[in-house]
Design a protein around this motif. Structure first.
Motif, mmCIF file in Angstrom:
data_model
loop_
_atom_site.group_PDB
_atom_site.id
_atom_site.type_symbol
_atom_site.label_atom_id
_atom_site.label_comp_id
_atom_site.label_asym_id
_atom_site.label_seq_id
_atom_site.Cartn_x
_atom_site.Cartn_y
_atom_site.Cartn_z
ATOM 1 N N ALA A 33 5.954 8.533 11.569
ATOM 2 C CA ALA A 33 5.457 7.478 12.398
ATOM 3 C C ALA A 33 5.565 6.022 11.643
ATOM 4 N N PHE A 34 6.037 5.026 12.627
ATOM 5 C CA PHE A 34 6.101 3.830 11.758
ATOM 6 C C PHE A 34 4.736 3.279 11.450
ATOM 7 N N ALA A 35 4.276 3.310 10.549
ATOM 8 C CA ALA A 35 2.828 3.033 10.250
ATOM 9 C C ALA A 35 2.949 1.804 9.237
ATOM 10 N N THR A 36 2.078 0.936 9.586
ATOM 11 C CA THR A 36 1.658 -0.231 8.534
ATOM 12 C C THR A 36 0.508 -0.731 8.654
ATOM 13 N N SER A 37 0.045 -1.479 7.837
ATOM 14 C CA SER A 37 -1.300 -2.142 7.662
ATOM 15 C C SER A 37 -1.733 -3.103 9.029
ATOM 16 N N PRO A 38 -2.725 -3.264 9.425
ATOM 17 C CA PRO A 38 -2.950 -4.055 10.580
ATOM 18 C C PRO A 38 -2.181 -5.337 10.474
ATOM 19 N N TRP A 75 1.102 -1.439 -2.345
ATOM 20 C CA TRP A 75 1.187 -0.255 -1.668
ATOM 21 C C TRP A 75 -0.003 0.574 -2.491
ATOM 22 N N GLY A 76 -0.708 1.462 -1.825
ATOM 23 C CA GLY A 76 -1.758 2.224 -2.458
ATOM 24 C C GLY A 76 -2.396 3.398 -1.841
ATOM 25 N N GLY A 80 1.209 13.146 -0.607
ATOM 26 C CA GLY A 80 2.216 12.361 -1.202
ATOM 27 C C GLY A 80 2.257 11.084 -0.565
ATOM 28 N N LEU A 81 1.580 10.773 0.658
ATOM 29 C CA LEU A 81 1.690 9.848 1.704
ATOM 30 C C LEU A 81 0.844 8.629 1.156
ATOM 31 N N ARG A 82 1.403 7.452 1.440
ATOM 32 C CA ARG A 82 0.501 6.148 0.921
ATOM 33 C C ARG A 82 -0.558 5.879 1.998
ATOM 34 N N GLY A 83 -1.683 5.407 1.635
ATOM 35 C CA GLY A 83 -2.635 5.109 2.932
ATOM 36 C C GLY A 83 -2.629 3.758 3.263
ATOM 37 N N SER A 84 -2.056 2.722 2.445
ATOM 38 C CA SER A 84 -2.194 1.391 2.502
ATOM 39 C C SER A 84 -0.943 0.817 2.164
ATOM 40 N N GLN A 85 -0.342 -0.450 2.820
ATOM 41 C CA GLN A 85 0.878 -1.240 2.372
ATOM 42 C C GLN A 85 0.506 -2.605 3.117
ATOM 43 N N THR A 143 6.237 8.237 1.928
ATOM 44 C CA THR A 143 6.511 8.714 0.724
ATOM 45 C C THR A 143 7.116 7.810 0.003
ATOM 46 N N MET A 144 7.875 6.901 0.446
ATOM 47 C CA MET A 144 8.655 6.069 -0.251
ATOM 48 C C MET A 144 8.325 4.733 -0.997
#
Length: 178
Positions: A36-41, A115-116, A123-128, A167-168
């Motif tokens: 999914a295209f996921a970004t922070s708000p 990111w963090g 291995g997925l990041r939860g924030s960016q 994951t990138m």
């Protein structure tokens, strides 16, 4: 559907139509849930991000074949391979131009920012959060626009990520001249 009995076990054969329907359903589900295209708000996609970099549809022209570009990074180069940046961290002296090259049949972004919250299991990041230093869409491997270069003029650590692929994540460490 037909079935054949072997001793106490029954084997079922699925019709070709049902098999094709099941495969199409599975492919659709994987496409919807895979990336999914996921970004922070606060992170909005910019107009400079090409639509191809925001989706994960396979490129049938290149997915079935080996990439036309080498899968090993050159000097001062980072490549995308296996939904990862290789190397994940690169250390260069001040004034170096780092080049990112897409070695995959899907688009990516090179987005500077923090990111963090990496999930150790997935291995997925939860924030960016993009910081605006650079934000560029990489075309698929072998297509025009499959590289991006940036010159680092100040020492420091510069994290970056691919917006649609969680994951990138990577970092450029820029060292002062000695």
């Amino acid at each position: 559907m037909t079935s054949t009995t072997f001793g106490s076990r029954t084997a079922r054969r699925t019709s070709p139509v049902r098999a094709a329907l099941a495969a199409a359903t599975l492919a659709a589900l994987l496409g919807v849930t895979g990336c999914a295209f996921a970004t922070s708000p606060t992170a909005e996609p910019s107009a400079s991000i090409a639509p191809d970099a925001q989706r994960d549809e396979p490129n049938t022209a290149t997915d079935d074949a080996e990439p036309a570009v080498p899968a090993e990074p050159g000097p001062d180069e980072v490549i995308t391979i296996g939904l990862r940046f290789t190397p994940q961290t690169i250390t260069v002296p001040v004034g170096t131009t780092v080049t990112w090259r897409n070695a995959e049949g899907i688009g990516h972004t090179i987005t500077s920012g923090v990111w963090g919250d990496i999930n150790e299991t997935t291995g997925l990041r939860g924030s960016q959060e993009a910081d605006g230093m650079f934000r560029h869409a990489l075309a698929r491997a072998g297509e025009e626009g499959d590289t991006f270069s940036f010159t680092f003029t100040e020492p420091g650590e510069y994290p970056y990520f691919c917006e649609p692929h969680l994951t990138m994540n990577g970092s450029v460490i820029v060292e002062a001249a000695s």
